[in-house]
Design a protein around this motif. Structure first.
Motif, short mmCIF file in Angstrom:
data_model
loop_
_atom_site.label_atom_id
_atom_site.label_comp_id
_atom_site.label_asym_id
_atom_site.label_seq_id
_atom_site.Cartn_x
_atom_site.Cartn_y
_atom_site.Cartn_z
N ARG A 128 0.83 -1.21 0.00
CA ARG A 128 0.00 0.00 0.00
C ARG A 128 0.86 1.26 0.00
O ARG A 128 0.58 2.23 -0.71
N VAL A 129 1.93 1.23 0.80
CA VAL A 129 2.84 2.38 0.83
C VAL A 129 3.49 2.58 -0.54
O VAL A 129 3.59 3.71 -1.04
N LEU A 130 3.92 1.47 -1.15
CA LEU A 130 4.57 1.55 -2.46
C LEU A 130 3.62 2.12 -3.51
O LEU A 130 4.04 2.92 -4.36
N ALA A 131 2.36 1.73 -3.48
CA ALA A 131 1.39 2.27 -4.44
C ALA A 131 1.31 3.79 -4.31
O ALA A 131 1.24 4.51 -5.32
N GLY A 132 1.34 4.29 -3.09
CA GLY A 132 1.33 5.74 -2.89
C GLY A 132 2.59 6.40 -3.41
O GLY A 132 2.54 7.49 -4.02
N VAL A 133 3.73 5.76 -3.20
CA VAL A 133 5.01 6.29 -3.70
C VAL A 133 4.99 6.35 -5.22
O VAL A 133 5.43 7.34 -5.83
N LEU A 134 4.48 5.30 -5.85
CA LEU A 134 4.40 5.27 -7.32
C LEU A 134 3.50 6.38 -7.84
O LEU A 134 3.82 7.05 -8.83
#
Length: 316
Positions: free
Chosen positions: A10-16
């Motif tokens: 979930r964090v990575l999706a936000g970073v992307l």
């Protein structure tokens, strides 16, 4: 572990999403896309390129599911790139356009794309005067790159993934490569193949470069002999070793032979021959029946110019 990876996803999706927005693309997150049976984590669109889905793979993702989703996106006119925060390469990673990312050690530090982009390099040929290639071109081992830089290049169309170039002759990069490097390698190989008038199937399907384990010498010949041992082990199922060739038909190459032969085994005495000299090769001898292993497209085409069509020459 799964719960932690789910949170990271979930964090990575936000970073992307944030990084893609910085490139000037319009961003939609966790959005339904016409024709797809699953929501896109990040859909990046612009006026100059077709939409791209940036999708975070679920923990312990199934390879068939990843490939099916990839095919579905492509069928509907969408590019798709998968991302995973897993610590090690999942099995599906080399089979689809994908990037494995490294989580920053401290908040505020950059996310990094691990082993994502490869560069085309040139090195002086050390094969000896009998070969005369001039220079070897090779794909360097991929290096970590800031995730934001990879996304910028991906969404601008400056990178090519190995899986979307099935007909590229002599393709040897295994992750992402710059467009200009891909074109330079293709042009180089076409030049090498010019005297044969066409590129052969063996060159088009050349096997990926197999890096040596860390700490091992990477000189061109040593790298090739190590790759030959591993190729022979996979081919025969037994440990093989390298011998200096003595028979005339081996044309000064290195013989790959089984270290042991189980009782009743049908294994040949010589499993393969490594880099025979082109000016000494007599393809009407036993050489014409043994797989010949070489370490580069340059070596491949030098031998192919003199070999019959039936000769089996493989690039390791």
């Amino acid at each position: 572990m799964t719960t932690a990876l789910t949170h990271l996803s979930r964090v990575l999706a936000g970073v992307l999403a944030d990084a893609a927005r910085e490139t000037g693309h319009r961003i939609d997150t966790n959005t339904a896309v016409s024709g797809l049976e699953w929501p896109a984590d990040v859909l990046a669109t612009s006026s100059s390129r077709r939409p791209t889905i940036l999708q975070v793979a679920p923990p312990a993702a199934d390879s068939e599911e990843i490939r099916a989703h990839t095919a579905q996106a492509l069928q509907h006119g969408l590019d798709i790139v998968w991302f995973t925060p897993e610590a090690h390469d999942p099995l599906w990673l080399p089979r689809v356009p994908a990037v494995r990312v490294s989580v920053p050690a401290r908040p505020g530090e950059e996310w990094t794309a691990q082993a994502a982009v490869q560069r085309l390099t040139a090195e002086v040929c050390t094969c000896g005067p009998a070969w005369g290639h001039g220079a070897h071109r090779a794909w360097a081992l991929p290096e970590p790159v800031p995730l934001a830089a990879v996304l910028d290049a991906l969404l601008a169309g400056r990178l090519v993934h190995a899986t979307v170039q099935p007909d590229l002759p002599g393709r040897r990069f295994t992750a992402w490569a710059r467009n200009q490097d891909v074109r330079a390698e293709a042009d180089h190989l076409r030049t090498l193949a010019a005297s044969t008038r066409e590129l052969t199937d063996a060159a088009k399907a050349s096997t990926p470069y197999i890096p040596l384990p860390e700490g091992r010498p990477a000189a061109p010949l040593g790298r090739l002999l190590e790759a030959a041992r591993r190729w022979a082990r996979h081919k025969t199922g037994v440990v093989c070793h390298i011998e200096i060739a003595s028979a005339d038909w081996m044309a000064g190459g290195f013989a790959v032979t089984p270290s042991s032969r189980p009782p009743g085994s049908a294994l040949p005495q010589v499993t393969a021959l490594v880099r025979p000299l082109p000016h000494e090769a007599d393809w009407t001898s036993e050489l014409g029946t043994v797989p010949v292993l070489v370490g580069s497209p340059e070596e491949y085409f030098t031998l192919r110019h003199t070999a019959p069509a039936a000769a089996q020459i493989l690039i390791l």
